[in-house]
Write a protein that holds these residues in place. Structure first.
Motif, mmCIF file in Angstrom:
data_model
loop_
_atom_site.group_PDB
_atom_site.id
_atom_site.type_symbol
_atom_site.label_atom_id
_atom_site.label_comp_id
_atom_site.label_asym_id
_atom_site.label_seq_id
_atom_site.Cartn_x
_atom_site.Cartn_y
_atom_site.Cartn_z
ATOM 1 N N UNK A 1 0.784 -1.228 0.000
ATOM 2 C CA UNK A 1 0.000 0.000 0.000
ATOM 3 C C UNK A 1 0.815 1.277 0.000
ATOM 4 N N UNK A 2 2.125 1.150 0.115
ATOM 5 C CA UNK A 2 2.938 2.355 0.083
ATOM 6 C C UNK A 2 2.972 2.975 -1.295
ATOM 7 N N UNK A 3 3.550 4.161 -1.378
ATOM 8 C CA UNK A 3 3.644 4.823 -2.672
ATOM 9 C C UNK A 3 4.044 6.267 -2.534
ATOM 10 N N UNK A 4 3.880 6.973 -3.628
ATOM 11 C CA UNK A 4 4.206 8.400 -3.706
ATOM 12 C C UNK A 4 2.915 9.195 -3.670
ATOM 13 N N UNK A 5 2.847 10.172 -2.796
ATOM 14 C CA UNK A 5 1.627 10.956 -2.643
ATOM 15 C C UNK A 5 1.988 12.397 -2.341
ATOM 16 N N UNK A 6 1.124 13.305 -2.735
ATOM 17 C CA UNK A 6 1.340 14.719 -2.456
ATOM 18 C C UNK A 6 0.928 15.048 -1.025
ATOM 19 N N UNK A 7 1.490 16.097 -0.463
ATOM 20 C CA UNK A 7 1.055 16.530 0.871
ATOM 21 C C UNK A 7 -0.458 16.739 0.900
ATOM 22 N N UNK A 8 -1.062 16.282 1.988
ATOM 23 C CA UNK A 8 -2.506 16.362 2.110
ATOM 24 C C UNK A 8 -3.226 15.136 1.590
ATOM 25 N N UNK A 9 -2.512 14.272 0.919
ATOM 26 C CA UNK A 9 -3.107 13.071 0.360
ATOM 27 C C UNK A 9 -3.246 11.946 1.371
ATOM 28 N N UNK A 10 -3.712 10.805 0.882
ATOM 29 C CA UNK A 10 -3.986 9.653 1.748
ATOM 30 C C UNK A 10 -3.411 8.380 1.155
ATOM 31 N N UNK A 11 -3.084 7.471 2.027
ATOM 32 C CA UNK A 11 -2.688 6.123 1.655
ATOM 33 C C UNK A 11 -3.237 5.167 2.702
ATOM 34 N N UNK A 12 -3.475 3.937 2.285
ATOM 35 C CA UNK A 12 -3.836 2.896 3.243
ATOM 36 C C UNK A 12 -2.837 1.761 3.127
ATOM 37 N N UNK A 13 -2.143 1.535 4.219
ATOM 38 C CA UNK A 13 -1.190 0.431 4.274
ATOM 39 C C UNK A 13 -1.888 -0.813 4.800
ATOM 40 N N UNK A 14 -1.456 -1.959 4.301
ATOM 41 C CA UNK A 14 -1.975 -3.238 4.751
ATOM 42 C C UNK A 14 -0.834 -4.101 5.261
ATOM 43 N N UNK A 15 -1.146 -4.888 6.268
ATOM 44 C CA UNK A 15 -0.192 -5.849 6.807
ATOM 45 C C UNK A 15 -0.915 -7.190 6.883
ATOM 46 N N UNK A 16 -0.583 -8.070 5.964
ATOM 47 C CA UNK A 16 -1.205 -9.385 5.920
ATOM 48 C C UNK A 16 -0.355 -10.379 6.694
ATOM 49 N N UNK A 17 -0.990 -11.070 7.623
ATOM 50 C CA UNK A 17 -0.264 -11.992 8.489
ATOM 51 C C UNK A 17 -0.658 -13.433 8.206
ATOM 52 N N UNK A 18 0.303 -14.307 8.342
ATOM 53 C CA UNK A 18 0.032 -15.731 8.192
ATOM 54 C C UNK A 18 0.917 -16.504 9.151
ATOM 55 N N UNK A 19 0.505 -17.724 9.445
ATOM 56 C CA UNK A 19 1.314 -18.586 10.296
ATOM 57 C C UNK A 19 1.110 -18.402 11.777
#
Length: 130
Positions: A8-26
């Motif tokens: 979910x990471x990336x390049x975004x302008x100030x004021x923008x939004x991102x949603x990071x995900x953390x998928x777990x297994x095991x």
């Protein structure tokens, strides 16, 4: 074998939004704490947020309060970090980490340090720039 995969990471302008995900297994335990950390170039890794599976309590670093929201989806074994109103100082590699154990009321205490976490993902880059 516990595995954590961030996305979910990336390049975004100030004021923008991102949603990071953390998928777990095991995982074999129902009791654990998931934390998000970040590390900017030349700086130490810092805790951003955490959430407990025991009571869904959450905690945030002062620098992100009111802008970031951590949540989890048990059915998908995934923890999210919704990041709004992003600032250039939010730039860094974001890692999710897990420590197995029952944590209650994490909102009432200092967030556990990185040394407490036994499992880490590979990280995802977040860059906030105009």
């Amino acid at each position: 074998q516990v595995q954590l995969v961030e996305s979910g990471g990336g390049l975004v302008q100030p004021g923008g939004s991102l949603r990071l995900s953390c998928a777990a297994s095991g995982f074999t335990s129902d009791y654990y704490l998931v934390g998000w950390f970040r590390q900017a170039p030349g700086k130490e890794r810092e805790g951003v947020s955490c959430i407990s599976s025991s009571d869904d309590s959450t905690n945030y670093a002062d620098s992100v309060k009111g802008r970031f929201t951590i949540s989890r989806d048990n059915a998908k074994n995934t923890v999210y970090l919704q990041m709004n109103s992003l600032k250039p100082e939010d730039t860094g590699i974001y890692y999710c980490a897990v420590v197995v154990g029952a944590y209650f009321g994490v909102d009432m205490a200092t967030m556990p340090g990185s040394y407490e976490y036994g499992y880490w993902g590979q990280g995802t880059q977040v860059t906030v720039t105009s």
